[in-house]
Each structure stands twice: as C-alpha cells, then as structure tokens.
Enzyme design. Structure first.
Site, PDB file in Angstrom:
ATOM      1  N   CYS A 244       0.802  -1.222   0.000  1.00  0.00           N
ATOM      2  CA  CYS A 244       0.000   0.000   0.000  1.00  0.00           C
ATOM      3  C   CYS A 244       0.837   1.275   0.000  1.00  0.00           C
ATOM      4  O   CYS A 244       0.289   2.371  -0.046  1.00  0.00           O
ATOM      5  CB  CYS A 244      -0.936  -0.012   1.194  1.00  0.00           C
ATOM      6  N   HIS A 384      -2.535   8.228   6.000  1.00  0.00           N
ATOM      7  CA  HIS A 384      -2.768   6.872   5.513  1.00  0.00           C
ATOM      8  C   HIS A 384      -4.093   6.363   6.072  1.00  0.00           C
ATOM      9  O   HIS A 384      -4.911   5.813   5.340  1.00  0.00           O
ATOM     10  CB  HIS A 384      -1.616   5.975   5.936  1.00  0.00           C
ATOM     11  N   GLU A 395       0.076   6.015  13.435  1.00  0.00           N
ATOM     12  CA  GLU A 395       0.380   7.130  12.538  1.00  0.00           C
ATOM     13  C   GLU A 395       0.274   8.459  13.278  1.00  0.00           C
ATOM     14  O   GLU A 395       1.137   9.340  13.118  1.00  0.00           O
ATOM     15  CB  GLU A 395      -0.562   7.121  11.334  1.00  0.00           C
ATOM     16  N   LYS A 415      -9.606   7.642   2.680  1.00  0.00           N
ATOM     17  CA  LYS A 415     -10.129   6.270   2.643  1.00  0.00           C
ATOM     18  C   LYS A 415     -11.480   6.131   3.325  1.00  0.00           C
ATOM     19  O   LYS A 415     -12.178   5.136   3.119  1.00  0.00           O
ATOM     20  CB  LYS A 415      -9.118   5.315   3.284  1.00  0.00           C
ATOM     21  N   HIS A 420      -9.803   1.591   0.803  1.00  0.00           N
ATOM     22  CA  HIS A 420      -8.342   1.491   0.697  1.00  0.00           C
ATOM     23  C   HIS A 420      -7.981   0.903  -0.659  1.00  0.00           C
ATOM     24  O   HIS A 420      -8.189  -0.276  -0.915  1.00  0.00           O
ATOM     25  CB  HIS A 420      -7.819   0.599   1.827  1.00  0.00           C
ATOM     26  N   PHE A 479       2.456  -3.424   3.946  1.00  0.00           N
ATOM     27  CA  PHE A 479       2.982  -4.692   4.459  1.00  0.00           C
ATOM     28  C   PHE A 479       4.486  -4.776   4.211  1.00  0.00           C
ATOM     29  O   PHE A 479       4.976  -4.328   3.166  1.00  0.00           O
ATOM     30  CB  PHE A 479       2.320  -5.864   3.737  1.00  0.00           C
TER      31      PHE A 479
END
Length: 493
Positions: A244, A384, A395, A415, A420, A479
């Site tokens: 991502c 994010h 975050e 998002k 997402h 990831f």
C-alpha cells in the site's frame, strides 16, 4: 498493507504452523500500538539546526562548535531539479473526472457499497469501494480491452487522462523527445483477476487451456509497459511494488529521475483492482477488513473508537511530474510543486508496526529534509488512516513526534469515503492532496462519531473546511514495514 508500517488488521501476529485442519497459519488479534513516551529519535537535519540554535542561546561555546553544514532547510532553486505537477488522471469509485472526484469528497459522500461484481453472499465481508460503469472508450481498443485485467485498464485510462490534462496528447508527444519521457506506475497485487482465472483453468482443464496472456497480464510491470507501448514513451520504465506504499514510492523514484537529469517528464502513480473473490477472500483471511455488512457506508471510520478494519477499494491515480525548466519551456499549466519525499523500512515484522514508531516518524522527517521544509511549515496531512485498530493511532503518534505543535495542522482520511485502494491509494490521495492545495478546501473524514482521545489533531470531522495549505504531506505505508511520505506545496515561481 493497510495500517501504518504495514499494519493490516489490528496489528496481525502471524504464528507458526498449527497441526489443525489444513495446517493454516494461525492469526492473533493485536491489542494495538500504545503511545511510547521518552523514546529518543535522532533529530533530522531539518530540526537539528533549531536544537543547536536553542542551545547556543544558552551557551556561546556550543554555537562556535556547530558544524557549518548544518543550516535551516533550503528548497531546491535549480529549475532543472525542481519538480512540478502538470497533469492528473484517475479512475475511482466516483468516476474518472478529477473535479467530480473531489466534489464528491468535499460533499462527504461515501462510495462504499455491497459487492455485485461476483457473488459475495457467502463471504463474511460483502462490501467494498467497487468501481461501477467504468468505460475505457477512447483510450483502449475493444479487442485489447476484453483481454486486459482491470488493473491495467484503470492504469491506461488514468495515465492517458493525465497526459491529456497536461496538454500532452498524441500530436504534442510526437513532436517531443520521447526518450526523455518515462512511465512508472506501480501496483501492489498486479493482474490478480487474470492470475486467478489462469490458475483456475490449470486446475480444472489443464495447462493447455491457460491463455497466452496469463503471464504478461499478471506481472506487476505491465501497467507501465502497456501505457508506454500505447504512447511511445521510451524513457525510464518499470514498476514498484511495495504493497500500500507503492504509489508514493513511485513518486519519489520518478522525481529523482528528473532531478538526476535522466528524464524531463514522468507519468507516475499507482493502480489496483483487487475487488474480486481471491482479493476479498485473502484479506478476510488476514482479518484485516471491517465486517459492517449492515452499514457499508459507515464502515471506514479512521480514528473512531468503533473502527473494526479497513474497507477494500480500487482504481488508479496518476500524476505528470515534470522539471520546472521543461514545463516553463513548453508553456505547461503548473498545478502544484513536488518538494520531496522519503522511503524507509521498519525492518521489524511483516504486518505489525514498530512499537516505537521510528520507521514512520523518521520517514516523515526525511521527507521534510529532502523537501527543504521545516516541520513548522507543514499545515496539512493527508493521512494513511486505514481505519485499523493499531495503524491509525500509530500514525498519529508518529506525526506528533515530528510536529511538536499540531495546533495549526489539519489531517484527514480520504479512505473514509473511497476505501483502501492498496497500491493505488497513494495515487488517489496525492490527487486529493493537490486539489486541497489548489481549491483551498479540505474534504472531511466521515464517520467521525467517537474519536479516540489520543487524536488531538483536527481530523476535519464529517464536514469540509476551508484551509489555505502552505505545505502538505501525504502518507502511505504497507505490508513489510514499507513507509513512504511525499511533500507537495502550491507552485511559486
């Protein structure tokens, strides 16, 4: 893929193989990242000067010892190395028109709905940010269109629309040096529909029934390749796949090609099309997704105490990045400026964030260094913010480490409305960030009903706000502990 530093669900812990049925890897819920106090983070170049000058006021000797190379951050002045945005294109759950996309965001409209692309009735998650009524007419010929994975269809349409927006249509491109124009569109998962269909054909009918397009339309570099083949662009061409964080990695790499003099223009962004059985099923298996089947539009709720996972989305977001010198020479419309960026790795875990948040905070600091920006200049963060238990707070904690005073900062989560987009997320969010700069309006973060007490930064809850953006950062994490941050500002000659 979904949270900070690659946090997918509530911070997944992958354990060893169990001896149970199918030998499936066991998954355990993670309680979430706790704020870590008194963690020493080495000061970045951008804030070190302030530390030294403060010390100097207390002790003159320290001032004399300061290195002459340490100074206030300075932005790039060389027009050959300054990178500007001259075009934008997208494919989204709100369509393929930039202004419509941002208008929907400003209205706080949710694009999340029940999946009808395939029969999801037996799935524990039955909703997503699914794109409907997509048309590639005028951008892809019918024969190729029928063969392509949606991932590449979205890429080509978004890329060509970005070129059009940048006044770089076929006639203009044909008069330019195409060896100086590159393409860098990444994806987290690639042609997953074509891949899944190929595996199904192999298992059910044998290898002779596999389409010859199985490999070419599955591999992750094909979006950049097909876009270049269609347009004749012969500059740097490849893809990046960092889950991502992908699109921001691409922006950072593309800008460096321009800064090093290897290209005048880069067509760059991210694309993804994973709203299909193996994509949705795979993330369900990760326990990453919200399960609010009775309230899809309220499912993506960054920083809300009742969040329960992210919502899958899809699409593509592409920017035209160009050297200022080249843009001025051809009389391009300059939309905004890319000031810099950074990429780091947590080097910690496949899906969990570092408990000290160092990977994220250091990435933000390094991006400001690269941009020649002090933390005090930043007043907008496109976060994010995936709506995962651990990721959202991690975050925020990282942002607080870098920006000691957040009273003037506004932070929102795109998002919450589009889901997402995985490898496309950074591309779509870069466009939202740039539109915030050019319009002076920030879209809301919807579904903010019960915000976490630790979130003391203004999240623009539920209703848009007028805000003059000075410097903006856009965060993307994936990831593997991949962190990426890019910095944009209004263009000033």
């Amino acid at each position: 893929m979904a949270g900070v530093a690659g946090t997918c669900s509530a911070g997944l812990l992958f354990k060893g193989r169990e001896s149970g049925a199918n030998g499936a890897a066991s998954l355990m819920q993670y309680s979430g990242l706790r704020p870590v106090e008194n963690v020493h983070v080495a000061p970045s170049r951008s804030n070190l000067a302030g530390v030294i000058s403060a010390s100097a006021r207390k002790c003159g000797k320290i001032k004399a010892m300061a290195s002459p190379t340490i100074s206030a951050p300075k932005r790039e002045k060389d027009p050959k190395k300054r990178v500007v945005i001259t075009g934008m294109g997208l494919v989204s759950v709100f369509g393929s028109d930039i202004d419509t996309f941002y208008s929907k965001l400003l209205e706080g409209e949710s694009g999340i709905s029940l999946i009808d692309r395939f029969d999801a009735s037996s799935f524990s998650v039955r909703f997503a940010g699914q794109i409907r009524n997509f048309s590639s007419k005028g951008y892809i010929d019918g024969k190729n269109d029928r063969r392509l994975d949606d991932c590449w269809r979205y890429c080509i349409v978004a890329g060509k629309r970005a070129l059009e927006d940048g006044n770089l249509g076929p006639e203009v491109l044909d008069a330019m040096d195409k060896t100086r124009i590159g393409v860098l569109v990444g994806t987290g998962m690639g042609g997953i529909s074509v891949f899944s269909n190929g595996v199904e054909a192999l298992v059910q009918k044998g290898y002779k029934k596999i389409t010859p397009f199985f490999i070419p339309y599955s591999i992750t570099n094909m979006g950049s390749a097909l876009l270049a083949i269609d347009t004749g662009l012969m500059g740097p061409n490849y893809s990046i796949s960092t889950a991502c964080a992908t699109a921001n990695y691409c922006f950072y790499a593309a800008a460096n090609h321009i800064r090093r003099g290897e290209a005048d223009i880069m067509v760059v962004g991210g694309t993804e099309a994973a709203v299909m059985p193996s994509g949705v099923g795979g993330f369900i298996a990760c326990r990453a997704l919200s399960q609010r089947n009775e309230d899809p539009k309220g499912a993506s709720r960054p920083w809300d105490k009742d969040r329960d996972g992210f919502v899958m989305g899809e699409g593509a977001g592409v920017l035209i990045m160009e050297s200022l010198e080249h843009a001025l020479k051809r009389g391009a419309n300059i939309i905004a400026e890319y000031l810099g960026g950074a990429v780091t790795c947590d080097a910690h875990h496949m899906t969990d964030p570092r408990s000290d948040g160092l990977g994220v905070s250091s990435c933000i600091s390094k991006s400001l260094d690269d941009a020649g920006v002090s933390p005090e200049e930043v007043n907008y963060v496109n976060a994010h913010a995936t709506s995962t238990l651990a990721g959202d707070l991690a975050e925020v904690n990282a942002i607080k480490k870098v920006f000691k005073d957040t009273s003037e900062i506004k932070m929102n989560g795109t998002k919450s409305m589009i889901g997402h987009g995985l490898g496309a997320a950074g591309g779509l969010e870069a466009i939202a960030t740039i539109k915030a700069i050019t319009t002076g309006w920030l879209h809301p973060t919807i579904n903010q009903d019960n915000i976490e007490l630790d979130v003391t930064i203004d999240t623009v809850p539920n209703v848009k706000k007028q805000h003059e953006v000075n410097v903006a950062i856009s965060n993307s994490f994936g990831f593997g502990g991949h962190n990426s941050v890019v910095v944009f500002s209004p263009y000033s000659p």
